[in-house]
Design a protein around this motif. Structure first.
Motif, short mmCIF file in Angstrom:
data_model
loop_
_atom_site.label_atom_id
_atom_site.label_comp_id
_atom_site.label_asym_id
_atom_site.label_seq_id
_atom_site.Cartn_x
_atom_site.Cartn_y
_atom_site.Cartn_z
N ASN A 172 0.83 -1.20 0.00
CA ASN A 172 0.00 0.00 0.00
C ASN A 172 0.86 1.25 0.00
O ASN A 172 0.54 2.24 -0.66
N TRP A 173 1.95 1.24 0.74
CA TRP A 173 2.80 2.42 0.85
C TRP A 173 3.72 2.62 -0.35
O TRP A 173 4.01 3.75 -0.72
N LEU A 205 -4.55 3.33 2.92
CA LEU A 205 -3.18 3.56 3.34
C LEU A 205 -3.06 3.60 4.86
O LEU A 205 -2.21 2.92 5.44
#
Length: 128
Positions: free
Chosen positions: A50-51, A104
């Motif tokens: 996600n990051w 996130l």
């Protein structure tokens, strides 16, 4: 996905499921853990995807293929539009960013909820 569900509530549900699994006969419990090992997803991997990656790769990791494809297509269209000078394509990118912000910041919780749902499915399959 229930982002606003308190973490304590999820932990209670996980603990209840663990108790239910412990009451299964040995053969069913063994089958449960064997299948669980194959289908669980690591929350840290989901968070890292996600990051660090664009285009919804974290959805692919959880097996949400239609969402991954839609997000990837929108991202490519937005970036291509920006390179071609269509400033309105930036709106697509902005909307994707706004959609992804909760994913996130709640990535660990999302992965745990996914794993809980998978665990429940496996438990119900094994009980049949």
């Amino acid at each position: 996905m229930r982002l606003l569900e308190p973490l304590e509530e999820l932990e209670k549900k996980e603990e209840y499921l663990r108790q239910q699994v412990n009451t299964l006969p040995d053969e069913q419990r063994k089958a449960y853990f064997k299948e669980l090992k194959l289908r669980l997803k690591d929350p840290d991997t989901y968070a890292a995807l996600n990051w660090f990656f664009l285009g919804g790769v974290h959805h692919f990791y959880l097996g949400k293929y239609p969402l991954f494809i839609a997000e990837l297509v929108l991202f490519v269209l937005g970036v291509t539009g920006l390179f071609l000078g269509h400033m309105s394509a930036g709106l697509i990118i902005l909307l994707l960013v706004l959609y992804e912000l909760p994913h996130l910041f709640f990535s660990q919780k999302i992965a745990r909820q996914h794993n809980y749902e998978v665990s429940c499915e496996i438990y119900n399959e094994v009980r049949r």
